[in-house]
Write an enzyme that holds these catalytic residues in place. Structure first.
Site, PDB file in Angstrom:
ATOM      1  N   SER A   1       0.844  -1.196   0.000  1.00 32.77           N
ATOM      2  CA  SER A   1       0.000   0.000   0.000  1.00 32.77           C
ATOM      3  C   SER A   1       0.876   1.241   0.000  1.00 32.77           C
ATOM      4  O   SER A   1       1.974   1.240   0.581  1.00 32.77           O
ATOM      5  CB  SER A   1      -0.890   0.038   1.241  1.00 32.77           C
ATOM      6  OG  SER A   1      -1.562   1.286   1.313  1.00 32.77           O
TER       7      SER A   1
ATOM      8  N   TYR B   1      -1.595   0.025  10.119  1.00 32.12           N
ATOM      9  CA  TYR B   1      -1.826  -0.521   8.768  1.00 32.12           C
ATOM     10  C   TYR B   1      -0.616  -0.221   7.870  1.00 32.12           C
ATOM     11  O   TYR B   1      -0.069  -1.122   7.222  1.00 32.12           O
ATOM     12  CB  TYR B   1      -3.103   0.074   8.174  1.00 32.12           C
ATOM     13  CG  TYR B   1      -3.338  -0.291   6.725  1.00 32.12           C
ATOM     14  CD1 TYR B   1      -3.618  -1.610   6.363  1.00 32.12           C
ATOM     15  CD2 TYR B   1      -3.289   0.672   5.713  1.00 32.12           C
ATOM     16  CE1 TYR B   1      -3.828  -1.949   5.036  1.00 32.12           C
ATOM     17  CE2 TYR B   1      -3.510   0.343   4.392  1.00 32.12           C
ATOM     18  CZ  TYR B   1      -3.776  -0.969   4.053  1.00 32.12           C
ATOM     19  OH  TYR B   1      -3.983  -1.311   2.734  1.00 32.12           O
TER      20      TYR B   1
END
Ligand SMILES: NC(=O)c1ccc[n+]([C@@H]2O[C@H](COP(=O)([O-])OP(=O)(O)OC[C@H]3O[C@@H](n4cnc5c(N)ncnc54)[C@H](OP(=O)(O)O)[C@@H]3O)[C@@H](O)[C@H]2O)c1
Length: 239
Positions: A133, A143
């Site tokens: 990501s 995350y």
């Protein structure tokens, strides 16, 4: 020989688009995920086979080996997501710990466990792609930190498997709509805030990510390994 592919989290979003593209290219594709009904419906829609298991649970991964292909040419570790979007904001240290562990399990262990389990079945010249990501370089707390860990693990694995012609890369999307990632459709205001200032002025689609993944999984991409390829419309510049 027909190539075999395993795409984790292939029931929705980016994984579904990757799996559909690999099917179009003639591969025998297995999609995985935890929701059996959804997975079965997607598999029927795109012409893949469904194998349901939790990729972050060692016992379930081990048990799934009986129904996963005996030779794997393409492995796409796509299962994951930001667990902070699925729970209330942490209120104390115990909550903080739970969230960090949840993001590590969902994004790192899911890829590490499935890859480790399938490693003996990877064909020479196989292709492994894990979905990272833009958050790995930008932040997003636990995350982003988990997605950054994927990059370090990928670099290591590229060297471990490179002698067999196996390539190992990360495809790192920016904001990608038409997925379950954001838990519904984005409002215009939220989209503007999330997308920031990409060079091409738009968010991504699963198809955008799938085209990068399928290039990296092609036989022709044999000299690209250990890399992180951004698919973000220029929202994050990699050079
Ligand atoms: N959409 C974005 O903006 C964006 C941006 C950057 C990176 N990414 C990454 O792209 C990947 C795909 O996400 P997406 O955007 O396509 O969202 P998505 O539609 O929510 O897809 C995630 C898929 O992974 C599966 N999954 C999650 N945890 C799993 C587990 N433990 N075991 C097995 N399957 C699991 C889910 O199915 P089940 O719930 O049925 O298991 C779901 O099909 C993720 O790694 C995500 O972090 C997304």
């Amino acid at each position: 020989m027909t190539r075999t592919a395993v795409v984790t989290g292939g029931g929705t979003g980016i994984g579904k688009a990757v799996a559909a593209e690999l099917v179009k290219q003639g591969a025998d594709v297995v999609i995985t995920g935890r929701r059996t009904d959804l997975l079965t419906a997607t598999a029927a829609e795109i012409g893949a086979r469904a194998v349901a298991f939790d990729a972050a649970d060692p016992a379930q991964v081990q048990a799934a080996l009986a129904t996963l292909p005996s030779r794997v040419d393409v492995l796409v570790n796509n299962a994951g997501g930001n667990q902070a979007r699925r729970r209330p904001a942490p209120e104390g240290l115990a909550d903080v710990r739970d969230l960090w562990l949840a993001n590590f399990e969902s994004n790192v262990l899911s890829a590490v466990l499935v890859t480790t389990a399938l490693e003996p079945r990877l064909a020479d010249d196989a292709r492994v792609v894990t979905i990272g990501s833009i958050a790995a370089r930008r932040g997003s707390g636990s995350y982003g930190a988990a997605k950054a860990a994927i990059e370090a693990w990928t670099a290591d694995l590229a060297f471990a498997l490179g002698g067999r012609g196996i390539t190992v890369n990360v495809v790192s999307p920016g904001v990608t709509e038409e997925t379950e990632f954001f838990g519904g459709t984005l409002s215009e205001e939220r989209r503007k805030k999330l997308v920031g200032n990409p060079a091409n002025g738009r968010t991504g689609t699963p198809a955008d990510v799938a085209s990068a993944v399928t290039f990296l999984t092609s036989p022709e991409a044999g000299h690209i390994t250990g890399q992180v390829i951004g698919v973000n419309g220029g929202a994050g510049l990699g050079r």
